[in-house]
Design a protein around this motif. Structure first.
Motif: not given
Length: 129
Positions: A17-18, A24-28, A48-50, A54-56
């Motif tokens: 989850l981390a 997926s949420m904090l990448w920027s 970013r797209p990868m 991967q986060g999902f």
């Protein structure tokens, strides 16, 4: 043993989850993409797209593990064990793939693979006792 195994695979789900949150949420955030050894915003934007995808994958593994734990300890013990086993093995195999990408990833692979492996071993021992 199944109780300790449950805590270990639950901890593995929390690690996943981390990673979901970071990828997926904090990448920027520079502090996040730097953890993944990227050195510039440009590189982070390319990846970013990868990372998002991967986060999902990590989210789905965590979710499957949690559903497996709930089923194992409530109504459908064998179905729960199957979900826990499948998700845990996927986590361990993903960590082994990470090891093959280079020595610098061994620490991350250990973080991602040790908890589910230990939890699975305890679950298998408990189920066969």
């Amino acid at each position: 043993m199944a109780i300790i195994g449950s805590f270990l695979v639950a901890a593995a789900a929390l690690v996943r989850l981390a990673f979901f949150a970071m990828e997926s949420m904090l990448w920027s955030m520079p502090a996040v993409w730097r953890r993944f050894r990227l050195s510039s915003q440009r590189d982070a934007d390319v990846v970013r797209p990868m990372a998002y995808n991967q986060g999902f994958y990590n989210l789905f593994l965590a979710g499957g593990t949690v559903v497996g734990l709930v089923l194992y300890w409530t109504t459908l013990r064998q179905v729960g064990f199957g979900l826990i086993f499948f998700c845990g093995v996927c986590m361990v195999l993903a960590s082994l793939v990470l090891v093959t990408t280079g020595r610098r990833f061994w620490g991350a692979a250990l973080l991602q693979g040790a908890l589910p492996l230990a939890g699975l071993i305890l679950f298998v021992v408990a189920e066969n006792a």
